[in-house]
Design a protein around this motif. Sequence first.
Motif, PDB file in Angstrom:
ATOM      1  N   LYS A 244      44.321  55.570  96.843  1.00  0.00           N
ATOM      2  CA  LYS A 244      45.332  54.716  97.464  1.00  0.00           C
ATOM      3  C   LYS A 244      45.755  55.351  98.777  1.00  0.00           C
ATOM      4  CE  LYS A 244      47.313  52.459  93.471  1.00  0.00           C
ATOM      5  NZ  LYS A 244      48.542  52.148  92.740  1.00  0.00           N
TER       6      LYS A 244
ATOM      7  N   HIS B  20      48.620  58.471  98.847  1.00  0.00           N
ATOM      8  CA  HIS B  20      49.652  58.515  97.825  1.00  0.00           C
ATOM      9  C   HIS B  20      49.506  59.819  97.041  1.00  0.00           C
ATOM     10  CE1 HIS B  20      51.948  57.409  94.258  1.00  0.00           C
ATOM     11  NE2 HIS B  20      52.500  56.451  94.998  1.00  0.00           N
TER      12      HIS B  20
ATOM     13  N   ASN C  17      41.105  51.905  88.836  1.00  0.00           N
ATOM     14  CA  ASN C  17      42.279  51.112  89.204  1.00  0.00           C
ATOM     15  C   ASN C  17      42.900  50.439  87.988  1.00  0.00           C
ATOM     16  OD1 ASN C  17      42.303  51.806  91.926  1.00  0.00           O
ATOM     17  ND2 ASN C  17      40.816  50.219  92.427  1.00  0.00           N
TER      18      ASN C  17
END
Length: 144
Positions: free
Chosen positions: A34, A49, A77
């Motif tokens: 991310k 992130h 994910n």
Amino acid sequence: MAPDTSFLLIGTLATKAQTTKDTVRHYDQLGLLKSRKRQAGSRLYTEFHPECIERIELIKSAQAIGFTLTEIRDSLNDYYDGQLDVDLQLMLTQQKLAQIQKQQANISLMVELLSERIDVLERMKVDNDYKLNIEICKKKIPIQ
């Protein structure tokens, strides 16, 4: 507005995840991490992130047991979104185990065939009259 300092620049993430910046870039390009873009003057920075440290550890663990980055991307994910289907993961893991066991059997056969050829070549080296058994040369490894 001040930038969110919890996000990490690539060098910091690579250091904390004990990997390289090239690996981070590759994972990011594949959609495994991310990240977000942030403009700072004329430069565009990619920020990651903080959970990417754990993501990289999971990716490396999955790779170590034989999963490809594509296979990992398909599940990673879902895992982080809380949508991981345990039955699907069990099936995929069982399939990976079967694939690795098949590879292991093929490698064992390759070792056997190479050992046989070494024996023949060593015998030919000491005995000039020894004839090569063509059947040994014709054995093939089954294709997966």
